[in-house]
Design a protein around this motif. Structure first.
Motif, PDB file in Angstrom:
ATOM      1  N   PHE A 135      40.338  58.908  34.401  1.00 34.26           N
ATOM      2  CA  PHE A 135      40.275  60.191  35.093  1.00 34.26           C
ATOM      3  C   PHE A 135      41.660  60.813  35.256  1.00 34.26           C
ATOM      4  CE2 PHE A 135      40.194  62.404  39.318  1.00 34.26           C
ATOM      5  CZ  PHE A 135      39.388  63.464  38.963  1.00 34.26           C
ATOM      6  N   CYS A 136      42.638  60.024  35.727  1.00 32.05           N
ATOM      7  CA  CYS A 136      43.955  60.607  36.033  1.00 32.05           C
ATOM      8  C   CYS A 136      44.996  60.313  34.944  1.00 32.05           C
ATOM      9  CB  CYS A 136      44.473  60.077  37.366  1.00 32.05           C
ATOM     10  SG  CYS A 136      44.987  58.353  37.316  1.00 32.05           S
ATOM     11  N   ALA A 137      44.798  59.260  34.183  1.00 34.42           N
ATOM     12  CA  ALA A 137      45.724  58.831  33.126  1.00 34.42           C
ATOM     13  C   ALA A 137      47.130  58.517  33.637  1.00 34.42           C
ATOM     14  CB  ALA A 137      45.788  59.860  31.979  1.00 34.42           C
ATOM     15  N   MET A 138      47.301  58.416  34.953  1.00 30.23           N
ATOM     16  CA  MET A 138      48.646  58.135  35.480  1.00 30.23           C
ATOM     17  C   MET A 138      48.658  57.044  36.548  1.00 30.23           C
ATOM     18  SD  MET A 138      49.461  61.343  38.027  1.00 30.23           S
ATOM     19  CE  MET A 138      50.522  60.342  39.069  1.00 30.23           C
ATOM     20  N   PHE A 177      42.247  54.377  39.249  1.00 32.03           N
ATOM     21  CA  PHE A 177      41.663  53.061  38.956  1.00 32.03           C
ATOM     22  C   PHE A 177      40.271  53.147  38.330  1.00 32.03           C
ATOM     23  CE2 PHE A 177      44.853  50.166  40.808  1.00 32.03           C
ATOM     24  CZ  PHE A 177      45.670  51.115  41.399  1.00 32.03           C
ATOM     25  N   GLU A 178      39.978  54.268  37.675  1.00 31.77           N
ATOM     26  CA  GLU A 178      38.715  54.390  36.942  1.00 31.77           C
ATOM     27  C   GLU A 178      38.808  53.711  35.583  1.00 31.77           C
ATOM     28  OE1 GLU A 178      35.992  55.267  37.932  1.00 31.77           O
ATOM     29  OE2 GLU A 178      36.120  56.886  39.403  1.00 31.77           O
ATOM     30  N   CYS A 179      40.036  53.464  35.123  1.00 29.73           N
ATOM     31  CA  CYS A 179      40.215  52.984  33.750  1.00 29.73           C
ATOM     32  C   CYS A 179      40.316  51.479  33.682  1.00 29.73           C
ATOM     33  CB  CYS A 179      41.470  53.616  33.157  1.00 29.73           C
ATOM     34  SG  CYS A 179      42.971  53.091  33.994  1.00 29.73           S
ATOM     35  N   GLN A 212      42.590  45.558  34.551  1.00 33.40           N
ATOM     36  CA  GLN A 212      43.808  46.075  33.939  1.00 33.40           C
ATOM     37  C   GLN A 212      43.673  47.589  33.769  1.00 33.40           C
ATOM     38  OE1 GLN A 212      46.345  43.706  33.216  1.00 33.40           O
ATOM     39  NE2 GLN A 212      44.873  42.607  34.492  1.00 33.40           N
ATOM     40  N   GLN A 213      44.701  48.329  34.178  1.00 33.26           N
ATOM     41  CA  GLN A 213      44.644  49.786  34.067  1.00 33.26           C
ATOM     42  C   GLN A 213      44.957  50.215  32.628  1.00 33.26           C
ATOM     43  OE1 GLN A 213      47.080  49.952  37.793  1.00 33.26           O
ATOM     44  NE2 GLN A 213      46.172  51.987  37.940  1.00 33.26           N
ATOM     45  N   ALA A 214      43.908  50.689  31.952  1.00 36.10           N
ATOM     46  CA  ALA A 214      44.045  51.031  30.527  1.00 36.10           C
ATOM     47  C   ALA A 214      45.044  52.157  30.303  1.00 36.10           C
ATOM     48  CB  ALA A 214      42.688  51.415  29.952  1.00 36.10           C
TER      49      ALA A 214
HETATM   50  S1  FES Z   1      42.988  56.698  34.515  1.00 36.73           S
HETATM   51 FE1  FES Z   1      43.426  56.759  36.604  1.00 36.73          FE
HETATM   52  S2  FES Z   1      44.331  54.817  36.907  1.00 36.73           S
HETATM   53 FE2  FES Z   1      44.097  54.876  34.786  1.00 36.73          FE
END
Ligand code: FES
Ligand SMILES: Cc1cc2nc3c(=O)[nH]c(=O)nc-3n(C[C@H](O)[C@H](O)[C@H](O)COP(=O)(O)OP(=O)(O)OC[C@H]3O[C@@H](n4cnc5c(N)ncnc54)[C@H](O)[C@@H]3O)c2cc1C
Lengths: 105, 463
Positions: free
Chosen positions: A55-58, A62-64, A74-76
């Protein structure tokens, strides 16, 4: 559809995403590698088991959370691919094993 | 060995502070989880995977200068170092390469930057829905783009990524702009002040013209957003004069950024509610010093000021830390600081204008439908929280223990701001009265396996 505008294909590595073999530029994030392979589901939601995706890519949502080489949570979006890495959609829900949290004393 | 100062975050604030501290002879260590210094704005600016990074704008390419100065300085920098505990006693714990490590420091400087304000609209948890900042990050770090995406919300960063996509020739399905029409009027009185930063004003206007002339569908004054789709996003429905629908598997949301405060919260520092920016921020003095004197915070992590101001704030905070370390007299600190204080004062009216024009609307901060998810991790919906409130949970911590809202892996990063504002709304009291979740280290999930690899830091001397 996600696509890549990467200029020079850097050195590539080979990883598996849910058993699919995928070639990826070294140093690419695990999330981008999944997304470019068309595998958008990172984890299952804790209660409903619905598909979730980055969701946030940053690093803040913690959706990834995925399983990398057998290690869950593990955060992708923060992790980067290495040759031979095994990436799997994480399926930890209320009914399965809960993750462990802790801090060294 | 103990460092004089450990800095968390190598963005504009952290890098500028590190240069100042290192030039004065202090022992500085900068930790950042990114593979290269730069922070959000200058992410991968020094090693872009794009052949044409010029399309990202001159602000972006200028970043490599600061990165070079930082990397040439005597500050130690550990990249891909994820900090998950900062203690008042000067202990900093981080994981690098799968191995947790510890360092000790006299002064702590937090420069963790901002995150995007959560936007709890129906369907915001569907795969395919991401934030506009995510689109930025994916573009900068992996040169990855989403074709025919919808961008929805309000604020400079939303327009920036749309403009960047267009310059790179990436097709955009629509820009759905939720900025309320009245904001263009209410922000007018702030225009004269903002014009003191006229280059920024013109840059912003230029970007808007670029989008308008591109011919992509732009919907202004949109409201009642809802992401369509069952298992994944298929489009966005919204009101704009009449009910509208745009179809796409990619929806990027954004309505402003807020300080990322999980470390400062876990440290127990005082926080205040910033009504003008509609967000919580750590309480600091004019030198970035927090309620715990040897802990300072600078840049967007201390209150949203933007990248240029973040550099000034980083330097000012560094000067004060040098004073605290006995390397500068108060008079020397004040003399060296005058220019950056002036820069910050000059930029403030521009920020106030942006805050007014793009201030988040209440109906995007607060979920409007009973079944809209608030806590993404624990799947708690508006109705679950309302029920908890009616059962007597009147503050964030009580609501958390009653409903599990905020107990998942993100530790309230997404639902925390929503919950404070929901309770404020229900209690008819300001957020400052309602408060926020009490947080604790670690900052993320740790496995016992990771902890078992724990090592004192081998490099840089004995522990
Ligand atoms: S996409 Fe939000 S923590 Fe990785
Ligand atoms: C997603 C996103 C994209 C943005 N893009 C732009 C843009 O293109 N242009 C623009 O003008 N502004 C942008 N901004 C606004 C941005 O906040 C400021 O412009 C500026 O980057 C702030 O500088 P800073 O030094 O305060 O923080 P940042 O630049 O955000 O730097 C903070 C750094 O801290 C690191 N960090 C945070 N927590 C930890 C931790 N626990 N462990 C290790 N490292 C950590 C991060 O990796 C990051 O590198 C963006 C903001 C966000 C949230």
């Amino acid at each position: 559809m996600f696509s890549s505008l990467r200029s020079t294909p850097a050195k590539t590595v080979t990883v598996t995403v849910n058993s699919q073999s995928v070639a990826a530029p070294e140093g690419q994030t695990v999330w981008a590698t999944m997304a470019l392979a068309g595998q958008l589901t990172t984890r299952k939601a804790a209660l409903s088991g619905e598909d979730r995706s980055a969701f946030c890519a940053m690093g803040v949502c913690f959706e990834c959370l995925v399983q990398i080489d057998g290690t869950p949570n593990q955060q992708a979006c923060l992790r980067r691919v290495r040759d031979g890495m095994h990436i799997q959609t994480q399926d930890i829900t209320e009914t399965s094993k809960a993750p462990i949290q802790g801090i060294p004393e | 060995m103990t460092y004089d100062c450990v800095i968390v975050g190598a963005g504009p604030a952290g890098m500028s502070a590190a240069i100042e501290l290192a030039n004065a002879g202090a022992r500085v260590l900068v930790l950042d989880r990114a593979p290269r210094a730069g922070g959000q704005i200058f992410r991968s600016a020094a090693n872009s995977p794009l052949s044409d990074s010029g399309a990202l704008g001159t602000d972006y390419t200028a970043g490599s200068k600061l990165i070079e100065r930082f990397e040439a300085s005597n500050a130690e920098h550990l990249s891909e170092a994820d900090v998950w505990h900062v203690g008042e006693d000067g202990t900093v714990l981080y994981t690098q390469d799968g191995i947790p490590r510890t360092v000790q420091t006299r002064e702590i400087l937090l420069c963790p930057g901002a995150m995007e304000r959560p936007m709890p609209i129906p369907g915001w948890t569907l795969p395919g829905v991401m934030t506009a900042g995510a689109a930025q990050v994916m573009l900068k770090s992996d040169a990855m783009v989403a074709e025919r995406a919808i961008f929805a919300g309000s604020g400079p960063l939303l327009y920036l990524i749309v403009a960047q996509y267009l310059r790179l020739g990436v097709k955009v399905a629509a820009l759905v702009d939720t900025t309320p029409r009245r904001n263009y009027l209410t922000s007018l009185p702030k225009v004269p002040g903002a014009l003191r930063s006229w280059p920024m004003m013109f840059k912003g206007l230029g970007m808007m013209r670029e989008i308008a002339s591109s011919g992509i569908p732009v919907f202004k004054g949109a409201s009642n957003l809802r992401v369509l789709g069952q298992d994944m996003a298929t489009g966005l429905e919204f009101g704009c004069r009449e009910q509208q629908r745009v179809m796409s598997n990619h929806v990027f949301l954004h309505h402003g950024v807020i300080p990322h405060s999980n470390i400062s919260r876990s440290l127990g520092l005082s926080h205040i509610w910033n009504a003008a920016q509609h967000c919580w921020q750590v309480q600091t003095d004019a030198w970035g010093q927090s309620s715990v004197p040897h802990v300072s915070v600078a840049g967007d992590g201390a209150g949203i000021i933007g990248a240029d101001a973040a550099q000034s704030a980083g330097r000012l905070t560094a000067l004060n830390i040098l004073k605290r370390l006995g390397r500068l007299t108060p008079a020397e600190r004040d003399r060296k600081a005058s220019e950056d204080h002036a820069v910050l004062a000059k930029m403030a009216p521009f920020r106030a204008f942006i805050d007014q024009l793009y201030g988040p609307s209440k109906c995007l901060c607060l979920p409007q439908q009973a079944d809209t998810i608030v806590c993404r991790c624990e799947e708690r919906r508006l109705q679950d929280l309302k029920e908890g409130f009616e059962q007597g949970a009147r503050d964030p911590n009580a609501l958390k223990s009653l409903t599990r809202c905020g107990m998942g892996p993100c530790q309230g990063r997404q639902c925390g701001p929503i919950v404070s504002s929901l309770l404020a709304d229900w209690r008819q009291e300001p957020e400052a009265q309602v408060g926020y979740y009490r947080l604790r280290s670690p900052q993320r999930l740790l496995s016992l396996e990771e902890l078992s690899r724990f090592q004192s830091r081998p490099r840089g001397g004995a522990e």
